[in-house]
Scaffold this active site. Structure first.
Site, PDB file in Angstrom:
ATOM      1  N   ASP A 132       8.538   0.167  12.048  1.00  0.00           N
ATOM      2  CA  ASP A 132       9.144   1.421  11.609  1.00  0.00           C
ATOM      3  C   ASP A 132      10.631   1.504  11.891  1.00  0.00           C
ATOM      4  O   ASP A 132      11.204   2.594  11.810  1.00  0.00           O
ATOM      5  CB  ASP A 132       8.414   2.600  12.264  1.00  0.00           C
ATOM      6  CG  ASP A 132       7.084   2.866  11.589  1.00  0.00           C
ATOM      7  OD1 ASP A 132       7.019   2.753  10.359  1.00  0.00           O
ATOM      8  OD2 ASP A 132       6.111   3.176  12.294  1.00  0.00           O
ATOM      9  N   ASP A 197       3.216   2.638   3.765  1.00  0.00           N
ATOM     10  CA  ASP A 197       4.387   3.283   4.381  1.00  0.00           C
ATOM     11  C   ASP A 197       5.519   2.278   4.632  1.00  0.00           C
ATOM     12  O   ASP A 197       6.692   2.631   4.666  1.00  0.00           O
ATOM     13  CB  ASP A 197       4.031   3.907   5.734  1.00  0.00           C
ATOM     14  CG  ASP A 197       2.652   4.514   5.817  1.00  0.00           C
ATOM     15  OD1 ASP A 197       1.753   4.061   5.084  1.00  0.00           O
ATOM     16  OD2 ASP A 197       2.453   5.410   6.637  1.00  0.00           O
TER      17      ASP A 197
HETATM   18  N1  GLY Z   1       2.939   6.152   9.208  1.00  0.00           N
HETATM   19  C1  GLY Z   1       3.747   7.123   8.666  1.00  0.00           C
HETATM   20  C2  GLY Z   1       3.044   8.296   8.145  1.00  0.00           C
HETATM   21  O1  GLY Z   1       2.234   8.893   8.805  1.00  0.00           O
HETATM   22  O2  GLY Z   1       3.296   8.649   7.036  1.00  0.00           O
END
Ligand code: GLY
Length: 421
Positions: A132, A197
């Site tokens: 991330d 994501d």
């Molecule tokens: N993992 C990022 C979200 O919850 O969108």
């Protein structure tokens, strides 16, 4: 995919890579010159009012926040601000939102707070334990750097570009060329999980090649985007949340969900991440396959019979329960921001359709149904997002990233018609 095929794929990618490099170094794609659309004056007035309120609301949030923490959400019944440390995936959104609000208001209280929070994030440039980093560093440092280059912010004493390049190096360590993807989570029971994501973390890498001329970052981003394009999408262009790979062979082991209603369902935020991610891929590479993919995803979302009339999605497009199902304002905000950008790359009629929906979303999120009164909602702007319903966390709450993409969408809307073109 069998290893032999993978090799062929890589060879063909290397053949087209010089062309992509030219594009990446020349710069991101510009909007089409013709067919300029204009923003609606009434919506611009609504947005300016929202942004003025946001400045005041974020000063309230700022006042409640411990100096070493980042805001995450708010538990209304307990009156409790939920926070995180700098290593959590949402840690960059607060500073990013503050920089965006500073660009609107020139209020130095916001700027000072944003710069203080960047110092907390600084050490994350060496964090190799998360996929991330794009969210964490590009939405914070990256947003600040863009504003510096636009002349909105002054140059900092320690340049932000080196922090971002180190972040790109850290993120790149999570790439496995056999799989063709950056690894998402390190936790069991997954083998080599990749979540939709993760498309959002690629902008950091594309920027890093554009900035440094080192093609290795873009090569990773492009390979990841292509692997995701092959394996994450269903025939209707909805996406699975998680694809789990065999790290030794690159084979797909399973297609599952973690945060959606079911493995086969369309988790709302995941669809928005995909839309935004492929739009950014097109911006940097000019590869029409990415533009087509973004348009296909948009068609899935906008044509979905379960998309409510106010265009704020239920938390999962397939969750049962009709109109009693919870909405996810974060999915709507991300979608609005992505559609405004996507509208710049398509012909007039399609652009108008995308902008109509983005406008509807901004109007909906500005209404009392979603938009908090200043002084309420723990200092966050939007109510009614869903973080992780199956995980029973952050259900029907404000979320820091819903605010970030809402503010970004509004600022993007203000740029329509006079963005550099
Ligand atoms: N993992 C990022 C979200 O919850 O969108």
């Amino acid at each position: 995919m069998p290893p032999g095929e993978k090799k062929g794929y890589f060879c063909s990618m290397y053949r087209i890579f010089p062309l992509l490099m030219t594009v990446l170094i020349a710069g991101p794609v510009r909007a089409q010159k013709a067919d300029k659309l204009q923003p609606k004056p009434a919506l611009l007035r609504l947005i300016d009012g929202n942004l003025r309120q946001a400045v005041n609301q974020y000063k309230i949030l700022m006042g409640h926040l411990p100096p070493d923490r980042m805001p995450r959400s708010y538990t209304a019944y307990a009156g409790k601000l939920e926070t995180s440390d700098a290593g959590w995936w949402t840690s960059g959104f607060y500073a990013g939102t503050l920089f965006y609000l500073y660009s609107f208001s020139h209020d130095t209280a916001l700027l000072g707070e944003a710069e203080r929070r960047l110092t907390l994030l600084n050490k994350e440039q060496y964090n190799k334990g998360t996929h991330d980093l794009g969210f964490m560093m590009y939405c914070s440092y990256g947003t600040a750097l863009r504003l510096i280059r636009e002349g909105v912010l002054r140059e900092p004493a320690a340049p932000y570009d080196s922090v971002l390049l180190n972040s790109a190096r850290s993120l790149s360590t999570r790439f496995n060329p056999t799989v063709g993807c950056i690894r998402s989570w390190d936790s069991k029971p997954w083998r080599y999980p990749v979540i939709i994501d993760n498309m959002m973390n690629l902008e950091l890498l594309l920027w890093a090649t554009h900035e440094s001329g080192d093609s290795s970052f873009a090569r990773i981003a492009i390979t990841h985007a292509n692997t995701t394009l092959r394996n994450h999408f269903r025939p209707d262009y909805s996406s699975y949340h998680v694809v789990d790979y065999d790290s030794a062979s690159g084979a797909v082991l399973a297609k599952k969900t973690a945060q959606g209603y079911a493995d086969s369902s369309a988790w709302a935020r995941g669809q928005s991440w995909g839309l935004y991610g492929y739009t950014v891929m097109y911006r940097y590479t000019h590869d029409p396959r990415y533009l087509e993919q973004a348009q296909h995803i948009a068609a899935f979302i906008l044509g979905n019979p379960n998309l409510p009339a106010d265009k704020v999605p239920y938390w999962d497009y397939n969750a049962p329960g009709g109109n009693r199902v919870l909405r996810d304002a974060s999915a709507a905000a991300i979608m609005a921001s992505a559609l405004i950008e996507l509208s710049r790359y398509v012909g007039h009629d399609q652009a108008r359709k995308y902008l109509d929906v983005a406008e509807q979303i901004i109007v909906s999120l500005s209404s009392a149904n979603y938009h908090a009164v200043v002084g309420s909602n723990g200092g966050f702007l939007l109510m009614h997002s869903v973080g992780n319903l199956p995980g029973r966390t952050e259900i029907d709450v404000p979320l820091t990233y819903a605010d970030y993409y809402f503010v970004e969408a509004m600022l993007r809307y203000k740029e329509i018609g006079h963005a550099e073109e």
